[in-house]
Design a protein around this motif. Structure first.
Motif, PDB file in Angstrom:
ATOM      1  N   ALA A 110       0.829  -1.212   0.000  1.00 16.49           N
ATOM      2  CA  ALA A 110       0.000   0.000   0.000  1.00 16.49           C
ATOM      3  C   ALA A 110       0.859   1.256   0.000  1.00 16.49           C
ATOM      4  CB  ALA A 110      -0.933  -0.002   1.208  1.00 16.49           C
ATOM      5  N   ASN A 111       2.103   1.143   0.478  1.00 14.58           N
ATOM      6  CA  ASN A 111       3.035   2.284   0.501  1.00 14.58           C
ATOM      7  C   ASN A 111       4.284   1.968  -0.320  1.00 14.58           C
ATOM      8  OD1 ASN A 111       1.808   4.083   2.857  1.00 14.58           O
ATOM      9  ND2 ASN A 111       1.710   1.959   3.527  1.00 14.58           N
ATOM     10  N   ALA A 112       4.069   1.290  -1.443  1.00 17.99           N
ATOM     11  CA  ALA A 112       5.179   0.731  -2.212  1.00 17.99           C
ATOM     12  C   ALA A 112       6.195   1.772  -2.674  1.00 17.99           C
ATOM     13  CB  ALA A 112       4.642  -0.029  -3.422  1.00 17.99           C
ATOM     14  N   LYS A 113       5.759   3.016  -2.908  1.00 16.58           N
ATOM     15  CA  LYS A 113       6.669   4.040  -3.434  1.00 16.58           C
ATOM     16  C   LYS A 113       7.803   4.367  -2.466  1.00 16.58           C
ATOM     17  CE  LYS A 113       3.414   6.338  -6.540  1.00 16.58           C
ATOM     18  NZ  LYS A 113       2.714   7.616  -6.869  1.00 16.58           N
ATOM     19  N   THR A 114       7.512   4.274  -1.185  1.00 11.03           N
ATOM     20  CA  THR A 114       8.527   4.646  -0.188  1.00 11.03           C
ATOM     21  C   THR A 114       8.916   3.499   0.742  1.00 11.03           C
ATOM     22  OG1 THR A 114       6.762   5.413   1.283  1.00 11.03           O
ATOM     23  CG2 THR A 114       7.789   7.059  -0.158  1.00 11.03           C
ATOM     24  N   ALA A 115       7.994   2.554   0.965  1.00 11.80           N
ATOM     25  CA  ALA A 115       8.203   1.535   1.995  1.00 11.80           C
ATOM     26  C   ALA A 115       9.379   0.612   1.695  1.00 11.80           C
ATOM     27  CB  ALA A 115       6.924   0.717   2.183  1.00 11.80           C
ATOM     28  N   PHE A 116       9.589   0.275   0.415  1.00 15.46           N
ATOM     29  CA  PHE A 116      10.631  -0.691   0.071  1.00 15.46           C
ATOM     30  C   PHE A 116      12.015  -0.067  -0.096  1.00 15.46           C
ATOM     31  CE2 PHE A 116       6.797  -2.995  -1.229  1.00 15.46           C
ATOM     32  CZ  PHE A 116       7.027  -4.233  -0.666  1.00 15.46           C
ATOM     33  N   LYS A 117      12.079   1.260  -0.035  1.00 18.14           N
ATOM     34  CA  LYS A 117      13.378   1.923  -0.170  1.00 18.14           C
ATOM     35  C   LYS A 117      14.183   1.754   1.114  1.00 18.14           C
ATOM     36  CE  LYS A 117      11.962   5.486  -3.470  1.00 18.14           C
ATOM     37  NZ  LYS A 117      11.794   6.938  -3.679  1.00 18.14           N
ATOM     38  N   THR A 118      15.454   1.430   0.963  1.00 18.78           N
ATOM     39  CA  THR A 118      16.327   1.314   2.122  1.00 18.78           C
ATOM     40  C   THR A 118      17.736   1.762   1.758  1.00 18.78           C
ATOM     41  OG1 THR A 118      17.281  -0.186   3.769  1.00 18.78           O
ATOM     42  CG2 THR A 118      16.763  -1.137   1.618  1.00 18.78           C
ATOM     43  N   GLU A 119      18.329   2.531   2.644  1.00 19.97           N
ATOM     44  CA  GLU A 119      19.700   2.996   2.435  1.00 19.97           C
ATOM     45  C   GLU A 119      20.696   2.242   3.306  1.00 19.97           C
ATOM     46  OE1 GLU A 119      19.668   7.154   3.154  1.00 19.97           O
ATOM     47  OE2 GLU A 119      18.303   7.616   1.493  1.00 19.97           O
ATOM     48  N   ARG A 120      20.190   1.342   4.142  1.00 23.38           N
ATOM     49  CA  ARG A 120      21.069   0.631   5.081  1.00 23.38           C
ATOM     50  C   ARG A 120      20.820  -0.879   5.057  1.00 23.38           C
ATOM     51  NH1 ARG A 120      23.726   3.990   8.575  1.00 23.38           N
ATOM     52  NH2 ARG A 120      23.016   6.125   8.703  1.00 23.38           N
ATOM     53  N   PRO A 121      21.037  -1.546   3.922  1.00 22.40           N
ATOM     54  CA  PRO A 121      20.813  -2.993   3.872  1.00 22.40           C
ATOM     55  C   PRO A 121      21.719  -3.777   4.814  1.00 22.40           C
ATOM     56  CG  PRO A 121      21.948  -2.228   1.887  1.00 22.40           C
ATOM     57  CD  PRO A 121      21.506  -1.015   2.626  1.00 22.40           C
ATOM     58  N   ILE A 122      22.952  -3.301   5.003  1.00 24.06           N
ATOM     59  CA  ILE A 122      23.879  -4.005   5.903  1.00 24.06           C
ATOM     60  C   ILE A 122      23.404  -3.903   7.349  1.00 24.06           C
ATOM     61  CG2 ILE A 122      26.248  -4.057   6.784  1.00 24.06           C
ATOM     62  CD1 ILE A 122      27.190  -3.160   4.025  1.00 24.06           C
ATOM     63  N   LEU A 123      22.894  -2.718   7.716  1.00 23.08           N
ATOM     64  CA  LEU A 123      22.349  -2.534   9.060  1.00 23.08           C
ATOM     65  C   LEU A 123      21.201  -3.511   9.311  1.00 23.08           C
ATOM     66  CD1 LEU A 123      21.983  -0.964  11.744  1.00 23.08           C
ATOM     67  CD2 LEU A 123      20.443   0.569  10.490  1.00 23.08           C
ATOM     68  N   HIS A 124      20.309  -3.640   8.331  1.00 22.40           N
ATOM     69  CA  HIS A 124      19.186  -4.574   8.466  1.00 22.40           C
ATOM     70  C   HIS A 124      19.697  -6.009   8.629  1.00 22.40           C
ATOM     71  CE1 HIS A 124      16.260  -1.513   7.777  1.00 22.40           C
ATOM     72  NE2 HIS A 124      16.634  -1.283   6.524  1.00 22.40           N
ATOM     73  N   ALA A 125      20.738  -6.356   7.873  1.00 22.89           N
ATOM     74  CA  ALA A 125      21.284  -7.716   7.937  1.00 22.89           C
ATOM     75  C   ALA A 125      21.886  -8.005   9.311  1.00 22.89           C
ATOM     76  CB  ALA A 125      22.330  -7.911   6.840  1.00 22.89           C
ATOM     77  N   ILE A 126      22.630  -7.033   9.855  1.00 22.91           N
ATOM     78  CA  ILE A 126      23.241  -7.215  11.185  1.00 22.91           C
ATOM     79  C   ILE A 126      22.152  -7.372  12.248  1.00 22.91           C
ATOM     80  CG2 ILE A 126      24.628  -6.110  12.981  1.00 22.91           C
ATOM     81  CD1 ILE A 126      26.232  -4.770  10.697  1.00 22.91           C
ATOM     82  N   ARG A 127      21.146  -6.483  12.200  1.00 23.03           N
ATOM     83  CA  ARG A 127      20.060  -6.551  13.178  1.00 23.03           C
ATOM     84  C   ARG A 127      19.302  -7.867  13.068  1.00 23.03           C
ATOM     85  NH1 ARG A 127      16.147  -2.987  12.067  1.00 23.03           N
ATOM     86  NH2 ARG A 127      15.350  -2.881  14.185  1.00 23.03           N
ATOM     87  N   ALA A 128      19.081  -8.329  11.832  1.00 22.61           N
ATOM     88  CA  ALA A 128      18.354  -9.580  11.618  1.00 22.61           C
ATOM     89  C   ALA A 128      19.143 -10.777  12.153  1.00 22.61           C
ATOM     90  CB  ALA A 128      18.061  -9.769  10.127  1.00 22.61           C
ATOM     91  N   MET A 129      20.452 -10.765  11.958  1.00 21.53           N
ATOM     92  CA  MET A 129      21.295 -11.849  12.449  1.00 21.53           C
ATOM     93  C   MET A 129      21.248 -11.912  13.979  1.00 21.53           C
ATOM     94  SD  MET A 129      25.321 -12.562  11.634  1.00 21.53           S
ATOM     95  CE  MET A 129      25.818 -10.976  12.319  1.00 21.53           C
ATOM     96  N   LEU A 130      21.327 -10.740  14.623  1.00 21.38           N
ATOM     97  CA  LEU A 130      21.250 -10.684  16.079  1.00 21.38           C
ATOM     98  C   LEU A 130      19.876 -11.124  16.575  1.00 21.38           C
ATOM     99  CD1 LEU A 130      23.080  -7.273  16.681  1.00 21.38           C
ATOM    100  CD2 LEU A 130      23.961  -9.548  17.234  1.00 21.38           C
TER     101      LEU A 130
END
Length: 318
Positions: free
Chosen positions: A76-96
């Motif tokens: 529903a917010n596809a124009k902005t919701a999927f944008k990310t400037e920190r994929p590595i940050l997300h990966a680190i947080r997800a691993m933890l």
């Protein structure tokens, strides 16, 4: 006809704004933060009810269903919701988060609900020493003392949860679920440190979606290796668990938008109350005196840390 059609939505919006749930204020904040505590306890119960399955599988399905329930909002917010400037940050947080939830799921069938809720409150105790080391934050004697007291409370709970008579033996009992909880609290604290060091300007929806997606990806292979076929009841409970994890953040954001964070700090401890009630009603669990003592020590320590942080923030603003 046109006038009637355009007036109707505005009336509806006006009525919605008058509803109690859409207002801001202290009571609304207390309501939402209490729902956070209640949902956290219900999630622990759901994890216990599915504990026939391996912990890594519970972790995978929890975040797989979290992604599924978030996807409509992302689209529903596809124009902005999927944008990310920190994929590595997300990966680190997800691993933890994968490691933390895996440990939590492993502990859920080994310790009473009240003990789990007690350890959920210990994250600030682990954050402080790590903030000093990794963020070079100045830790005063007040926070140092509160941290040491908090660790004393943790070891009290560990001792009370062990069947060993000897204190030293109880601390190193490998099958003691409190060790899993301590490991989980440590990883949650590390995640907080990452968030503090790399503050993201992305939307809450984006942060929530990518951490859920990343955790599901990290959990996929371990879950596949230990896979046990869940029945329909277990799948339903895991779906509710995934949605419940998203609801916790939603309720938290509602609480913080309703009133000051500092005003809500004492209500975090309602989680212990709910855990005691649910543990007794569903599993006939009665916390022992050591658990009560340890929980009391931890509450004093974390409340002291919260008070000190609030006091320091007020000094900075003034």
């Amino acid at each position: 006809m046109t006038a009637t059609t355009t007036a109707s939505p505005s009336v509806s919006l006006e009525q919605n704004q008058k509803l109690w749930f859409f207002r801001k204020g202290y009571l609304q904040g207390v309501f939402w933060i209490t729902l956070v505590a209640l949902t956290s306890n219900l999630n622990d119960i759901l994890m216990r009810e599915t504990s026939r399955l391996p912990a890594q599988e519970i972790t995978f399905f929890r975040y797989f269903f979290a992604v599924i329930t978030l996807l409509p909002f992302m689209l529903a917010n596809a124009k902005t919701a999927f944008k990310t400037e920190r994929p590595i940050l997300h990966a680190i947080r997800a691993m933890l988060l994968f490691g933390a939830i895996f440990a939590w799921a492993a502990a859920v069938k080994l310790v009473p609900l009240a003990v789990m809720s007690t350890f959920a409150l210990t994250v600030p105790i682990f954050v402080l020493p790590m903030a000093s080391v990794f963020l070079k934050e100045k830790v005063g004697w007040q926070r140092t003392l509160a941290t040491l007291v908090g660790f004393a409370g943790i070891f009290t709970v560990v001792y009370g949860s062990s069947t060993d008579v000897n204190f030293i033996d109880s601390l190193f009992t490998l099958n003691n679920g409190t060790w899993y909880l301590m490991f989980a609290a440590l990883l949650f604290a590390m995640s907080d440190i990452v968030n503090k060091k790399y503050v993201s300007k992305e939307s809450n929806l984006s942060m929530l979606f990518y951490i859920a997606l990343g955790t599901a990806i990290f959990a996929f292979l371990p879950a596949k290796m230990a896979f046990e076929m869940p029945n329909l009841r277990e799948l339903g409970l895991l779906f509710i668990l995934g949605a419940g994890g998203n609801l916790i953040l939603f309720f938290l954001l509602k609480a913080f938008s309703a009133t000051d964070v500092s005003a809500l700090a004492p209500y975090r401890y309602t989680e212990l109350f709910f855990a005691g009630i649910f543990g007794f009603l569903f599993y006939s669990e009665i916390p022992n005196s050591w658990t009560f003592l340890g929980a009391g020590i931890i509450i004093i320590a974390t409340a002291s840390i919260a008070y000190y942080e609030i006091h320091q923030n007020r000094k900075k603003k003034s």
